[in-house]
Design an enzyme around this catalytic site. Structure first.
Site, PDB file in Angstrom:
ATOM      1  N   ASP A 172       0.856  -1.188   0.000  1.00 21.39           N
ATOM      2  CA  ASP A 172       0.000   0.000   0.000  1.00 21.39           C
ATOM      3  C   ASP A 172       0.893   1.240   0.000  1.00 21.39           C
ATOM      4  OD1 ASP A 172      -1.786   2.020   0.500  1.00 21.39           O
ATOM      5  OD2 ASP A 172      -2.334   1.335   2.496  1.00 21.39           O
ATOM      6  N   ASP A 215     -13.739   6.880   7.001  1.00 22.40           N
ATOM      7  CA  ASP A 215     -12.993   6.725   8.247  1.00 22.40           C
ATOM      8  C   ASP A 215     -13.946   6.755   9.440  1.00 22.40           C
ATOM      9  OD1 ASP A 215     -10.610   6.718   6.844  1.00 22.40           O
ATOM     10  OD2 ASP A 215     -10.209   8.853   7.191  1.00 22.40           O
ATOM     11  N   ARG A 247       6.425   2.726   9.586  1.00 23.72           N
ATOM     12  CA  ARG A 247       6.229   3.898   8.725  1.00 23.72           C
ATOM     13  C   ARG A 247       7.261   4.943   9.113  1.00 23.72           C
ATOM     14  NH1 ARG A 247      -0.463   4.094   8.493  1.00 23.72           N
ATOM     15  NH2 ARG A 247      -0.688   2.032   7.528  1.00 23.72           N
ATOM     16  N   SER A 290      -9.846   3.034   9.057  1.00 17.35           N
ATOM     17  CA  SER A 290     -10.013   3.428   7.664  1.00 17.35           C
ATOM     18  C   SER A 290     -10.505   2.198   6.925  1.00 17.35           C
ATOM     19  CB  SER A 290      -8.676   3.909   7.083  1.00 17.35           C
ATOM     20  OG  SER A 290      -8.775   4.104   5.692  1.00 17.35           O
TER      21      SER A 290
END
Length: 345
Positions: free
Chosen positions: A57, A246, A111, A262
């Site tokens: 993603d 969301d 991340r 989400s």
């Protein structure tokens, strides 16, 4: 550090041992509720995937994936997942899941480009889930029904946490409110998307904002969304674009809106091609995942991610996600948080 919210007179209601026990209680109870509510089977998920297959993603398209070479594959590059949105759909096909059933898994990600604050960490943990649906279920009404069922599982988990630790008092409303991002823009035209979320969550307590990823009437997006998993360009039965959104709540500890999930109905062949064109990403049509979808080898689906540490943070009334999970934080942030009564693990 200016991005840290320091609640006045904050004091954790549970000590560290109680917090660890509460985390396990919440995680065990919620995932059983989620799997039962949506008829999901647990599967094992990857921490990393091969680069160049279109499986990872890309979130908003600017975040860098953590990458490393694999010696036994001729130094082919692997990427730590950002999420499992596309991997799950491949897995539905591989396991031949029937409509009305699905899968869920523990998603762990790194991340590296995350801006660290009370809610955001380098480490991301989610319950990632995905269900097979029929073409007739690609509707806003079906999406709303799934949202209400997930929210009901959250409410049951809040009740358990408060029963187990009476010092915690429930604050989530009984019902979740639905609103489209365009409607939200019309209500608060002079506010930023984040400020609009704060206002609507302050008003209703729990909100599902529909239509994330497409441009609104002011030419801007409410928020970014990759073009190849959620369907944000299809016109729903209410006349507005978007079959995703969301789940947000108003979090009184921080006095701000707080995203818990989400999710959305996933792209079909037509919406994938349309969204790739809108974003100028037509080159992705040649990647493995996209070829599988365009050739009709993947089922129609709905899915999403629900933050594990975030849900625990909310239901245990913590002010910083670092009170729930162990991660890396700047020394200055650790010092400020400790002074503010929220020591980080």
């Amino acid at each position: 550090m200016s991005q840290i919210i320091k609640p006045k007179d904050y004091k954790a209601l549970l000590d560290r041992r109680q917090t660890e026990q509460g985390i396990k209680l919440i995680k065990d109870f919620f995932q059983i509720n989620l799997k039962t509510e949506l008829r999901l089977s647990r599967v094992t998920a990857p921490l990393f995937v091969l680069k160049g297959l279109g499986i990872n993603d890309d979130l908003n398209g600017v975040e860098r994936a953590v990458t490393f070479p694999i010696k036994d594959l001729g130094d082919a590059k692997a990427e730590v997942v950002h999420s499992l949105a596309k991997w799950k759909r491949l897995t539905l096909a591989e396991y031949e899941i029937e409509p009305g059933y699905g899968i869920y898994t523990d998603m762990n990600a790194i991340r590296a480009d995350e801006e660290l604050d009370n809610l955001h960490s380098l480490y991301v943990d989610q319950w990632d889930w995905e269900s097979v649906i029929t073409d007739g279920q690609r509707t806003l009404a079906f999406l709303k029904n799934i949202v209400e069922r997930i929210y009901a599982a959250i409410l049951r988990t809040e009740y358990l946490a408060c029963e187990t630790y009476p010092v915690l008092k429930p604050f989530l409303p009984e019902k979740i409110h639905f609103i489209h991002s365009e409607e939200l823009l019309q209500m608060y035209p002079n506010l930023s998307p984040k400020e609009r979320e704060d206002e609507i969550c302050r008003k209703y307590g729990a909100v599902f904002v529909i239509g994330i990823g497409g441009k609104l009437s002011n030419g801007e997006k409410h928020d970014g969304r990759a073009p190849d998993y959620d369907d944000w360009s299809t016109v729903a039965e209410d006349g507005r674009m978007g079959l995703n959104g969301d789940i947000l709540i108003w979090y009184p500890v921080l006095e701000r809106s707080f995203e818990l999930s989400s999710m959305g109905i996933r792209v079909n062949r037509e919406s994938l091609l349309r969204q790739l064109k809108i974003e100028g990403k037509e080159d992705r049509e040649q990647l493995f995942f996209h070829r599988q979808l365009l050739s009709g080898k993947l089922p129609l689906s709905i899915g999403g991610g629900i933050g594990q540490s975030r849900l625990c943070m909310v239901l245990l009334h913590k002010a910083h996600i670092g009170e729930i999970q162990s991660s890396i934080w700047p020394d200055e942030m650790r010092r400020e948080c400790d002074e503010a009564g929220m020591p980080l693990i």
